[in-house]
Design a protein around this motif. Structure first.
Motif, PDB file in Angstrom:
ATOM      1  N   ILE A 101       0.697  -1.160   0.040  1.00 49.08           N
ATOM      2  CA  ILE A 101      -0.008   0.063  -0.192  1.00 49.08           C
ATOM      3  C   ILE A 101       0.998   1.357   0.093  1.00 49.08           C
ATOM      4  O   ILE A 101       1.840   1.404   0.983  1.00 49.08           O
ATOM      5  N   GLY A 102       0.521   2.114  -1.114  1.00 46.78           N
ATOM      6  CA  GLY A 102       1.526   3.467  -1.098  1.00 46.78           C
ATOM      7  C   GLY A 102       2.618   3.288  -2.396  1.00 46.78           C
ATOM      8  O   GLY A 102       3.116   4.208  -2.409  1.00 46.78           O
ATOM      9  N   GLU A 103       2.711   2.142  -2.832  1.00 46.95           N
ATOM     10  CA  GLU A 103       3.672   1.707  -3.624  1.00 46.95           C
ATOM     11  C   GLU A 103       3.018   2.108  -5.037  1.00 46.95           C
ATOM     12  O   GLU A 103       1.830   2.162  -5.114  1.00 46.95           O
ATOM     13  N   ALA A 104       4.048   2.527  -5.894  1.00 46.35           N
ATOM     14  CA  ALA A 104       3.656   2.576  -7.480  1.00 46.35           C
ATOM     15  C   ALA A 104       3.691   1.376  -8.167  1.00 46.35           C
ATOM     16  O   ALA A 104       4.669   0.728  -7.848  1.00 46.35           O
ATOM     17  N   ALA A 105       2.746   0.943  -8.884  1.00 47.09           N
ATOM     18  CA  ALA A 105       2.718  -0.251  -9.588  1.00 47.09           C
ATOM     19  C   ALA A 105       2.152  -0.153 -10.870  1.00 47.09           C
ATOM     20  O   ALA A 105       1.500   0.781 -11.264  1.00 47.09           O
ATOM     21  N   ALA A 106       2.716  -0.958 -11.607  1.00 43.36           N
ATOM     22  CA  ALA A 106       1.966  -1.230 -13.126  1.00 43.36           C
ATOM     23  C   ALA A 106       1.199  -2.507 -13.176  1.00 43.36           C
ATOM     24  O   ALA A 106       1.184  -3.470 -12.201  1.00 43.36           O
ATOM     25  N   ILE A 107      -0.065  -2.202 -13.662  1.00 46.38           N
ATOM     26  CA  ILE A 107      -1.265  -3.214 -13.688  1.00 46.38           C
ATOM     27  C   ILE A 107      -1.348  -3.661 -14.978  1.00 46.38           C
ATOM     28  O   ILE A 107      -1.460  -3.283 -16.110  1.00 46.38           O
ATOM     29  N   TYR A 108      -1.484  -5.153 -14.905  1.00 45.45           N
ATOM     30  CA  TYR A 108      -1.658  -6.096 -15.968  1.00 45.45           C
ATOM     31  C   TYR A 108      -3.183  -6.667 -16.047  1.00 45.45           C
ATOM     32  O   TYR A 108      -3.467  -7.170 -14.618  1.00 45.45           O
ATOM     33  N   VAL A 109      -3.695  -6.648 -17.146  1.00 51.75           N
ATOM     34  CA  VAL A 109      -5.126  -7.189 -17.071  1.00 51.75           C
ATOM     35  C   VAL A 109      -4.787  -8.235 -18.346  1.00 51.75           C
ATOM     36  O   VAL A 109      -4.622  -7.858 -19.402  1.00 51.75           O
ATOM     37  N   ALA A 110      -5.586  -9.501 -18.334  1.00 48.72           N
ATOM     38  CA  ALA A 110      -5.250 -10.388 -19.118  1.00 48.72           C
ATOM     39  C   ALA A 110      -6.767 -11.225 -19.343  1.00 48.72           C
ATOM     40  O   ALA A 110      -7.367 -11.632 -18.423  1.00 48.72           O
ATOM     41  N   ASN A 153       5.381  -9.969 -25.942  1.00 49.46           N
ATOM     42  CA  ASN A 153       4.613  -8.698 -25.939  1.00 49.46           C
ATOM     43  C   ASN A 153       3.622  -8.350 -24.757  1.00 49.46           C
ATOM     44  O   ASN A 153       2.506  -8.072 -24.809  1.00 49.46           O
ATOM     45  N   LEU A 154       4.348  -8.399 -23.335  1.00 51.56           N
ATOM     46  CA  LEU A 154       3.638  -8.309 -22.072  1.00 51.56           C
ATOM     47  C   LEU A 154       3.075  -6.809 -21.999  1.00 51.56           C
ATOM     48  O   LEU A 154       4.158  -5.962 -22.063  1.00 51.56           O
ATOM     49  N   THR A 155       2.042  -6.527 -22.050  1.00 54.01           N
ATOM     50  CA  THR A 155       1.514  -5.180 -22.272  1.00 54.01           C
ATOM     51  C   THR A 155       0.477  -4.644 -21.006  1.00 54.01           C
ATOM     52  O   THR A 155      -0.206  -5.422 -20.676  1.00 54.01           O
ATOM     53  N   PRO A 156       1.040  -3.476 -20.273  1.00 54.02           N
ATOM     54  CA  PRO A 156       0.480  -2.943 -19.114  1.00 54.02           C
ATOM     55  C   PRO A 156      -0.898  -2.496 -19.421  1.00 54.02           C
ATOM     56  O   PRO A 156      -1.028  -1.743 -20.797  1.00 54.02           O
ATOM     57  N   PHE A 157      -1.897  -2.484 -18.435  1.00 51.92           N
ATOM     58  CA  PHE A 157      -3.088  -1.673 -18.680  1.00 51.92           C
ATOM     59  C   PHE A 157      -2.973  -0.331 -18.246  1.00 51.92           C
ATOM     60  O   PHE A 157      -3.222   0.673 -18.583  1.00 51.92           O
ATOM     61  N   GLN A 158      -2.062  -0.164 -17.127  1.00 53.38           N
ATOM     62  CA  GLN A 158      -1.987   1.185 -16.409  1.00 53.38           C
ATOM     63  C   GLN A 158      -0.279   1.028 -16.012  1.00 53.38           C
ATOM     64  O   GLN A 158       0.041  -0.077 -15.441  1.00 53.38           O
ATOM     65  N   THR A 159       0.391   1.997 -16.251  1.00 57.93           N
ATOM     66  CA  THR A 159       1.570   1.932 -15.937  1.00 57.93           C
ATOM     67  C   THR A 159       2.143   2.458 -14.740  1.00 57.93           C
ATOM     68  O   THR A 159       3.107   2.053 -13.987  1.00 57.93           O
ATOM     69  N   GLN A 160       1.488   3.592 -13.929  1.00 62.08           N
ATOM     70  CA  GLN A 160       1.873   3.927 -12.760  1.00 62.08           C
ATOM     71  C   GLN A 160       0.611   3.969 -11.890  1.00 62.08           C
ATOM     72  O   GLN A 160      -0.351   5.022 -12.188  1.00 62.08           O
ATOM     73  N   THR A 187      -2.866   0.442 -22.586  1.00 63.55           N
ATOM     74  CA  THR A 187      -3.186   1.655 -22.087  1.00 63.55           C
ATOM     75  C   THR A 187      -4.086   2.353 -22.929  1.00 63.55           C
ATOM     76  O   THR A 187      -4.588   3.157 -22.509  1.00 63.55           O
ATOM     77  N   ALA A 188      -4.369   1.915 -24.029  1.00 70.32           N
ATOM     78  CA  ALA A 188      -5.409   2.518 -24.988  1.00 70.32           C
ATOM     79  C   ALA A 188      -6.761   1.716 -24.758  1.00 70.32           C
ATOM     80  O   ALA A 188      -7.574   1.854 -25.805  1.00 70.32           O
ATOM     81  N   ASN A 189      -6.718   0.644 -23.950  1.00 64.46           N
ATOM     82  CA  ASN A 189      -8.031  -0.054 -23.863  1.00 64.46           C
ATOM     83  C   ASN A 189      -8.412  -0.947 -24.976  1.00 64.46           C
ATOM     84  O   ASN A 189      -9.237  -1.371 -25.434  1.00 64.46           O
TER      85      ASN A 189
END
Length: 526
Positions: free
Chosen positions: A42-51, A74-81, A63-65
């Motif tokens: 909690i309080g950390e910055a994280a990248a979020i991945y959704v598959a 090509n591991l692609t994040p949903f949100q970077t920070q 990140t463009a939905n």
């Protein structure tokens, strides 16, 4: 798909989140849930991945939905920070999926300092095509000829209706003379029957129509009445022997005037909402409408004159609530001109001209038809000289725009509307004087029509009316043949086709020129 707040520690969409198991492909779907990180994150910055895993293939949301197929590199994040909190609401999708999806598996992870935290147990769900809501019966029955004046109106469906989807505007009820009928909607029969209780009785002998607006109500799984449903019936009358006594003559001329005005055609309806039928008459030579108000005792002692802009021998007419405000509005065509004229009512007996719709020369037939079952009447008008029928689409405010033209026989003159194939949609029939034919156009429910064919009319149909003449539940036609000095009746098969016409002479001493016909119930007979 709704989410619940985190109740357990650790990352997951299934340790602290709840999803519904299914959702409809054709309704708005919101796919969301909470990420529930462990306390030290909690309080950390994280990248979020959704598959998602669909049929064994992995897709990531970028990140463009957008869905990106995973190829191993090509591991692609949903949100970077994303700063993690104790509860992190994540909306993955909000909209219409548009197609069924079976056995979807959802994985969510977050990454901190190149280390992934993943709950490897996926959330499984499906998105499916909902079952349509189908009408199984109506009351009063379609084309019934003896419904009680205070009938409760109902539609029964093949499965239950979602109570929250019902609105008072979903079922539009209109009496030909009574006008717009208000009432109360309710569900009965384990929510399978939609019931409308009118606030007042209908007039004896009048024709009543009811329209369930398309896609207006739904089931709990998102199924709707995709095309809606329209049907109509006649209100019962007391027994009578068709013997009439003249009680009064009402002049359409101004007092002291010998001006020729040539009254031709009439409409009866409650224009000022006092419970009594008033009437409107078009006048061909003076090019105007004259409005007569009923004093409640059947007397019509005075009238109001409404000029018709661009009027040229106006006569064919029909009325409906064109703008959804509960008042009767009015359409009249110019039999020697090129326009159909639109008049809006104010509920106090006044009619104001708002549009002149260009149809083509000699507009002799006008019919108001809800061609899309969207709750407002569209306009069909025939042009004898242009040899076509023009369709004008109502935008719901009583404003019409051109919707195309149809060709039937030759010399299109009269028209009538009704459900010719018993599918709950209103079709159009046209009488053509030159080819002496009846033509049927079946609506597809979206403002388009399919030509069902021509049938000999055994005369030149000057005016038409539709109703179930032989009592078999199918719509039939009657027509006055002016030059033929006769009446034609023709029965419908129930699929849009017509049988052979029957003709009855109306001549006296080989003379006559019948111009009008209508259908209604008086006592025990048509």
């Amino acid at each position: 798909m709704s989410a619940i707040a985190c109740s357990l520690g650790g990352l997951s969409f299934d340790s602290g989140i709840g999803f519904s198991a299914t959702a409809s492909a054709n309704e708005e779907v919101t796919l969301e849930g909470y990420i529930c990180p462990t306390a030290e994150h909690i309080g950390e910055a994280a990248a979020i991945y959704v598959a998602f895993r669909l049929d064994g293939v992995f897709f990531f949301i970028n990140t463009a939905n957008e869905l990106v197929e995973y190829n191993g590199n090509n591991l692609t994040p949903f949100q970077t920070q994303r700063t993690l909190g104790s509860e992190n609401l994540l909306t993955l999708f909000d909209g219409v999926v548009g197609a069924p999806l079976d056995a979807v598996e959802l994985f969510v992870a977050y990454e901190i300092n190149d280390e992934f935290f993943l709950d490897e147990e996926p959330i499984s769900f499906s998105i499916y095509e909902p079952n349509p809501l189908t009408v199984s019966s109506m009351s009063p029955a379609g084309n019934a000829i003896s419904a009680a004046a205070d009938s409760v109106i109902s539609l029964t469906f093949d499965h239950a209706v979602d109570l929250t989807s019902i609105d008072t505007s979903d079922l539009r009820v209109f009496g030909r003379w009574s006008g717009v009928m208000d009432g109360e909607l309710s569900l009965t029969n384990n929510n399978q029957t939609l019931q409308f209780t009118p606030e007042r009785a209908f007039a004896a002998g009048e024709f009543v129509s009811a329209t369930l607006v398309r896609e207006s109500i739904s089931t709990s799984d998102g199924g709707t009445t995709a095309l809606g449903h329209t049907w109509g019936w006649w209100v019962a009358t007391s027994p009578a022997e068709l013997v009439f006594n003249e009680v009064a003559t009402v002049s359409a001329r101004e007092a002291g005037s010998d001006e020729q005005i040539q009254t031709y055609g009439a409409y009866a309806g409650d224009l000022n909402q006092d419970g009594w039928s008033d009437f409107v008459v078009p006048n061909e030579i003076s090019n105007d409408l004259r409005i007569f108000l009923n004093d409640g005792a059947g007397n019509y002692d005075d009238f109001t004159i409404v000029p018709i802009e661009l009027g040229d021998r106006p006569s064919p007419n029909e009325a409906a609530d064109l703008d959804g405000d509960g008042d009767i509005d009015f359409i009249v065509g110019s039999a020697a001109g090129s326009h159909a004229h639109v008049f809006m009512g104010d509920g106090q007996s006044n009619l104001t001209q708002t549009q002149n719709l260009l149809v083509g020369d000699r507009v002799r037939g006008v019919c108001l038809v809800d061609s899309e079952n969207d709750g407002d009447a569209d306009l069909f008008a025939t042009s004898f000289s242009a040899d076509h029928i023009s369709l004008f689409i109502n935008d719901g405010t009583g404003t019409f725009s051109p919707g195309g033209a149809l060709q039937a026989g030759s010399g299109e003159w009269s028209c009538a509307s009704g459900d010719m194939n018993n599918d709950g949609l209103v079709d159009i029939t046209v009488g053509s004087r030159t080819s002496q034919t009846f033509s049927v156009y079946l609506t597809d429910g979206d403002g388009t029509f399919t030509f069902a064919g021509n049938t000999p009319a055994a005369g030149d149909p000057w005016m038409m009316a539709a109703g179930d003449i032989d009592g078999d539940g199918n719509l039939d036609l009657a027509a006055a043949n002016a030059s033929g000095i006769s009446l034609t009746t023709i029965t419908g098969v129930g699929d849009g086709q017509l049988n052979t016409a029957q003709t009855y002479s109306l001549a006296e001493n080989n003379e006559g020129f019948p111009l009008a016909v209508d259908l209604g119930r008086s006592g025990r007979r048509w």
